[in-house]
Design a protein around this motif. Sequence first.
Motif, PDB file in Angstrom:
ATOM      1  N   VAL A  26      33.436  40.360  -5.125  1.00 27.81           N
ATOM      2  CA  VAL A  26      33.144  41.385  -4.113  1.00 27.81           C
ATOM      3  C   VAL A  26      32.944  40.744  -2.749  1.00 27.81           C
ATOM      4  O   VAL A  26      33.510  41.200  -1.736  1.00 27.81           O
ATOM      5  CB  VAL A  26      31.903  42.205  -4.515  1.00 27.81           C
ATOM      6  N   MET A  27      32.143  39.663  -2.689  1.00 30.79           N
ATOM      7  CA  MET A  27      31.874  39.018  -1.407  1.00 30.79           C
ATOM      8  C   MET A  27      33.142  38.380  -0.840  1.00 30.79           C
ATOM      9  O   MET A  27      33.353  38.378   0.373  1.00 30.79           O
ATOM     10  CB  MET A  27      30.785  37.956  -1.561  1.00 30.79           C
ATOM     11  N   SER A  28      34.010  37.861  -1.708  1.00 27.19           N
ATOM     12  CA  SER A  28      35.269  37.262  -1.247  1.00 27.19           C
ATOM     13  C   SER A  28      36.167  38.319  -0.629  1.00 27.19           C
ATOM     14  O   SER A  28      36.751  38.117   0.449  1.00 27.19           O
ATOM     15  CB  SER A  28      35.992  36.568  -2.402  1.00 27.19           C
ATOM     16  N   VAL A  29      36.289  39.455  -1.312  1.00 27.04           N
ATOM     17  CA  VAL A  29      37.119  40.545  -0.788  1.00 27.04           C
ATOM     18  C   VAL A  29      36.568  41.053   0.539  1.00 27.04           C
ATOM     19  O   VAL A  29      37.317  41.256   1.511  1.00 27.04           O
ATOM     20  CB  VAL A  29      37.217  41.688  -1.818  1.00 27.04           C
ATOM     21  N   LEU A  30      35.257  41.256   0.595  1.00 26.16           N
ATOM     22  CA  LEU A  30      34.639  41.750   1.836  1.00 26.16           C
ATOM     23  C   LEU A  30      34.845  40.760   2.982  1.00 26.16           C
ATOM     24  O   LEU A  30      35.082  41.168   4.123  1.00 26.16           O
ATOM     25  CB  LEU A  30      33.150  42.008   1.619  1.00 26.16           C
ATOM     26  N   THR A  31      34.767  39.475   2.674  1.00 26.15           N
ATOM     27  CA  THR A  31      34.959  38.454   3.720  1.00 26.15           C
ATOM     28  C   THR A  31      36.383  38.495   4.264  1.00 26.15           C
ATOM     29  O   THR A  31      36.598  38.454   5.477  1.00 26.15           O
ATOM     30  CB  THR A  31      34.661  37.054   3.165  1.00 26.15           C
ATOM     31  N   VAL A  32      37.358  38.586   3.369  1.00 28.66           N
ATOM     32  CA  VAL A  32      38.755  38.663   3.804  1.00 28.66           C
ATOM     33  C   VAL A  32      38.985  39.926   4.636  1.00 28.66           C
ATOM     34  O   VAL A  32      39.667  39.891   5.674  1.00 28.66           O
ATOM     35  CB  VAL A  32      39.703  38.634   2.591  1.00 28.66           C
ATOM     36  N   LEU A  82      25.992  29.943  -4.847  1.00 30.59           N
ATOM     37  CA  LEU A  82      25.983  29.338  -3.509  1.00 30.59           C
ATOM     38  C   LEU A  82      27.129  29.865  -2.655  1.00 30.59           C
ATOM     39  O   LEU A  82      26.945  30.215  -1.490  1.00 30.59           O
ATOM     40  CB  LEU A  82      26.076  27.815  -3.634  1.00 30.59           C
ATOM     41  N   VAL A  83      28.327  29.943  -3.239  1.00 30.85           N
ATOM     42  CA  VAL A  83      29.484  30.442  -2.490  1.00 30.85           C
ATOM     43  C   VAL A  83      29.281  31.908  -2.110  1.00 30.85           C
ATOM     44  O   VAL A  83      29.581  32.323  -0.985  1.00 30.85           O
ATOM     45  CB  VAL A  83      30.779  30.266  -3.305  1.00 30.85           C
ATOM     46  N   SER A  84      28.734  32.702  -3.026  1.00 32.34           N
ATOM     47  CA  SER A  84      28.472  34.110  -2.729  1.00 32.34           C
ATOM     48  C   SER A  84      27.473  34.249  -1.588  1.00 32.34           C
ATOM     49  O   SER A  84      27.618  35.113  -0.715  1.00 32.34           O
ATOM     50  CB  SER A  84      27.957  34.829  -3.976  1.00 32.34           C
ATOM     51  N   ALA A  85      26.445  33.382  -1.604  1.00 29.50           N
ATOM     52  CA  ALA A  85      25.447  33.428  -0.535  1.00 29.50           C
ATOM     53  C   ALA A  85      26.070  33.054   0.808  1.00 29.50           C
ATOM     54  O   ALA A  85      25.792  33.683   1.842  1.00 29.50           O
ATOM     55  CB  ALA A  85      24.293  32.483  -0.863  1.00 29.50           C
ATOM     56  N   VAL A  86      26.930  32.023   0.797  1.00 31.30           N
ATOM     57  CA  VAL A  86      27.616  31.612   2.028  1.00 31.30           C
ATOM     58  C   VAL A  86      28.512  32.737   2.533  1.00 31.30           C
ATOM     59  O   VAL A  86      28.545  33.037   3.747  1.00 31.30           O
ATOM     60  CB  VAL A  86      28.431  30.333   1.792  1.00 31.30           C
ATOM     61  N   LEU A  87      29.240  33.383   1.613  1.00 31.56           N
ATOM     62  CA  LEU A  87      30.118  34.479   2.006  1.00 31.56           C
ATOM     63  C   LEU A  87      29.328  35.657   2.542  1.00 31.56           C
ATOM     64  O   LEU A  87      29.773  36.347   3.478  1.00 31.56           O
ATOM     65  CB  LEU A  87      30.978  34.913   0.822  1.00 31.56           C
ATOM     66  N   CYS A  88      28.156  35.907   1.970  1.00 26.83           N
ATOM     67  CA  CYS A  88      27.295  36.983   2.465  1.00 26.83           C
ATOM     68  C   CYS A  88      26.868  36.697   3.907  1.00 26.83           C
ATOM     69  O   CYS A  88      26.936  37.572   4.773  1.00 26.83           O
ATOM     70  CB  CYS A  88      26.072  37.133   1.563  1.00 26.83           C
ATOM     71  N   ALA A  89      26.431  35.450   4.156  1.00 26.46           N
ATOM     72  CA  ALA A  89      26.036  35.062   5.520  1.00 26.46           C
ATOM     73  C   ALA A  89      27.221  35.141   6.474  1.00 26.46           C
ATOM     74  O   ALA A  89      27.094  35.595   7.615  1.00 26.46           O
ATOM     75  CB  ALA A  89      25.455  33.646   5.509  1.00 26.46           C
ATOM     76  N   ALA A  90      28.403  34.716   5.968  1.00 20.28           N
ATOM     77  CA  ALA A  90      29.602  34.776   6.801  1.00 20.28           C
ATOM     78  C   ALA A  90      29.954  36.220   7.139  1.00 20.28           C
ATOM     79  O   ALA A  90      30.360  36.533   8.262  1.00 20.28           O
ATOM     80  CB  ALA A  90      30.772  34.105   6.093  1.00 20.28           C
ATOM     81  N   GLY A  91      29.793  37.115   6.168  1.00 12.69           N
ATOM     82  CA  GLY A  91      30.085  38.525   6.407  1.00 12.69           C
ATOM     83  C   GLY A  91      29.177  39.122   7.470  1.00 12.69           C
ATOM     84  O   GLY A  91      29.621  39.882   8.330  1.00 12.69           O
TER      85      GLY A  91
END
Length: 486
Positions: A26-32, A82-91
Amino acid sequence: MRKQAERRENTGLRIAGWIVSIAQIVMSVLTVVMIWRLNVLSNLLLAAVGVILAVLIVVFRLLMGDARKKPRFFAGFVLAILVSAVLCAAGITLSRVNDTLRGVTDAEYETTEMGVYVLADDPAQTITDAAGYEFGILSTQGREDTDSAISQINENLGSDIVTKEYADAVTMAQGLLDGDCGAVLMNKGFLDMITETEGYESFADQIRELNSYSLKSAIENDDSDELPEGVFTVYISGIDVSGDISAKSRSDVNILAVVNTNTHQVQLINTPRDYYVPLSISDGMKDKLTHAGIYGVNVSKDTLGMLYGIEINYFFRINFSGFQELIDALGGITVNSDVEFDAGGYHFNQGANTLNGEQALAFSRERKSFADGDRQRGRNQMAVITGVIQKMQSPAILQNFSQLMDGIEGSFESDISYGLLTGMVKDQLSGGGAWNVASYSVDGSGTTASTYSMSQPLYVMEPDMSTVEHAKELIQNVVNGGTASE
């Protein structure tokens, strides 16, 4: 019992693993999607980001595929979190960037702050108390805004006020002081012009604001997302006031930035605030360039376009008071000074100076320390802008990101479209390359003369047309693909 406990534990771990994997997806899709909406990456780079995120999902999913292999499982589990947390911050960051860019681009209107003023000791306390007064107004300057304010006053009172026209702001101010009218209605920007006139320095202390009206007017702009053949000109207007950056006000900084995106050249042309030129609305009557801002940013833009014989595509308004927050967020800037001087409690060396926001503001405001006054101030302001452009090409823009966004929101406004701005960022990220920025300031000689806005003689700068012609040559050189120069 032991095997059952292990099975229950492994089942729980598998469920937890799938929850983490779904969260990562979910976080990967939202980031893209957020990067795609921001529109600052090419399709190739966006696809690369998507592929990398997809590979990470698969790798971590494989690591968590067998809950019985605890080291592998927990490695994948922790990495996915960790990657999900980074993607959340990036979003969150991308959303903030998107909101900020949309907030400072596509400016559609500007505001005129109109005030009703009476003498300081006048018994009227409300606009209703002054309903029977004769209101002084300007006969021509900013008349559309004046008429809009009169309409609001009449609507609020339920009756029409009586008005008396004056040729200029100082004559109207004197009429109020002499009792020739009971109140005056004018753009608040005229107050500074009055108090800078000899004999009226204390006028602001002799009057009292009775009421104020905020009027919005549309800005004519080009909302295209396409660059005009890779070359465009931006009018940079610098104000140094508190309040809404969209308010019509005198422009103390008037810089043209001629940008060639094909050759990465930027030619800055500074025009002193007191330059004595015809305004685009004055039927050939001359005025100080700074006064053009009272009538709207498009008047300033069109006036400079007339002076240099070019079409100015966009405006970019900067509030130098809020500018210091942005400079601090960048970690300071390096500014080259033509001369050594002291200002605002700071010492500035000839040559390179590393400045924080407060120092940069003092550097850009000072003019009394220089023999050529406002000319040198204009050169210093261009040096500050150049320093910011150069620093924003460095990784420093990733530091103190939230503060950087706050500084942009409070300090900038532009009619450049959101799509055009993000398109330029995309080109820069795709093609890279440093920008060459050079500056030049036109010159003139000081004198006194009557102006369109004020009939009383004021200090003005009569243009040295040889410098204006040289500025035109510099502009045309960059337009034709040449190198920006001083």
